[in-house]
Design an enzyme around this catalytic site. Structure first.
Site, PDB file in Angstrom:
ATOM      1  N   GLY A  75       0.766  -1.238   0.000  1.00  0.00           N
ATOM      2  CA  GLY A  75       0.000   0.000   0.000  1.00  0.00           C
ATOM      3  C   GLY A  75       0.794   1.283   0.000  1.00  0.00           C
ATOM      4  CG  ASP A  76       3.647   4.411   1.542  1.00  0.00           C
ATOM      5  OD1 ASP A  76       3.561   5.098   0.500  1.00  0.00           O
ATOM      6  OD2 ASP A  76       4.193   4.824   2.582  1.00  0.00           O
ATOM      7  CB  ILE A  77       5.250   0.515  -3.708  1.00  0.00           C
ATOM      8  CG1 ILE A  77       4.550  -0.780  -3.327  1.00  0.00           C
ATOM      9  CG2 ILE A  77       6.547   0.239  -4.453  1.00  0.00           C
ATOM     10  CD1 ILE A  77       5.361  -1.699  -2.488  1.00  0.00           C
ATOM     11  CG  ASN A  81       8.520   2.680   2.367  1.00  0.00           C
ATOM     12  OD1 ASN A  81       9.126   3.263   3.260  1.00  0.00           O
ATOM     13  ND2 ASN A  81       7.220   2.865   2.139  1.00  0.00           N
ATOM     14  CB  SER A 112       4.317   7.969  -1.556  1.00  0.00           C
ATOM     15  OG  SER A 112       4.701   7.457  -0.299  1.00  0.00           O
TER      16      SER A 112
END
Length: 289
Positions: A75-77, A81, A112
């Site tokens: 969910g937040d590539i 990260n 992001s």
């Protein structure tokens, strides 16, 4: 703690190792692997070779494919990260599921902006298709040197994700366009049905570039030997045979790289051999007479 618990489910060389999560004296804690070589974002900004960056991204794709099989969505590539154990081995971290940041100027709540999927911008729960979109945005940035959608501010950027068509790549990178157009489709249903298929087509595009390269230097670093071997994605569709499944979503090859069907090329030779054999038999028969 939820992100740590999700990460702990995934056992893969390209996913961060989480040893323990819990509470102590009223404080939450996560005990995890120490990775010391910085992030992919820093490596790219320091001049990391494009082929190394793409190879690291493919390792992350394989980790995400393993996560999705367990119904775990990142969910937040983003490149921040993705950490590095060494210049050739990536580690995906922070499974917090797009730890939300309130963007008061737009009213959106997202993680992001440069890598966020359209459905997340709309407030929908991220899915495996959302991770595919974000990986596509990061792949585009690696190849082009900038994200596919970047406005003057966050509001413009998220609006571009929703409404602006993807700018296609040119030159040697045009082979990636079919892959990127599929991964970065506005509608999740128009994307690849799995991360495994997305990774398969990225690898196919890389192979095309390798085959047309002018010298013997590979355009991407082979995967680290400790990584699990890649397997073809399974597609449960009784209406497709094996050939249709394999050819369904492949990157089209340039005309100059398409070889003749080997079976077709053998048919004339087989016919000639039959004729030669017949002629030989006739000659033998004539000699006997």
């Amino acid at each position: 703690l939820e992100g740590g618990k999700r990460a702990a489910k995934i056992v893969h060389p390209a996913s961060i190792s989480v040893y323990e999560t819990g509470e102590s004296d009223g404080h939450c804690f996560i005990s995890m692997e120490l990775v010391t070589e910085g992030s992919l974002k820093n490596a790219i900004s320091m001049g990391m070779a494009e082929e190394d960056a793409v190879n690291c991204l493919l390792q992350v794709c394989d980790a995400l494919a393993a996560a999705h099989r367990l119904d775990v969505v990142h969910g937040d590539i983003k490149p921040h990260n993705i950490l590095l154990r060494d210049p050739h081995q990536a580690v995906l971290t922070d499974y917090s599921g797009a730890a939300s940041e309130d963007l008061s100027e737009t009213g959106y709540t997202i993680g992001s902006p440069h890598y966020i999927s359209p459905e997340q911008i709309k407030g929908e729960t991220p899915s495996a298709a959302s991770d595919i979109y974000s990986i596509g945005a990061l792949l585009y940035e690696i190849l082009k040197g900038k994200p596919p959608f970047r406005g003057d501010n966050t509001s413009e950027t998220v609006e571009m994700h929703l409404h602006v068509e993807l700018p296609e790549l040119s030159g040697r990178y045009r082979v990636y366009n079919p892959v990127l157009l599929r991964m970065l489709a506005k509608d999740p249903l128009d994307r690849y049905p799995s991360m495994a298929q997305a990774a398969y087509n990225i690898r196919r595009a890389l192979k095309v570039l390798t085959d047309v390269h002018d010298d013997d230097t590979p355009l991407f670093t082979p995967a680290a030997p400790e990584l699990a071997p890649h397997t073809e994605p399974k597609i449960d569709n009784p209406h497709l045979n094996d050939t249709q499944i394999l050819n369904r979503d492949l990157v089209p090859l340039p005309d100059e790289l398409i070889e003749e069907n080997p079976a077709e090329s053998l048919e004339p030779e087989a016919s000639l051999s039959a004729q030669d054999s017949a002629a030989t038999n006739d000659s033998t028969k004539a000699e006997k007479e």
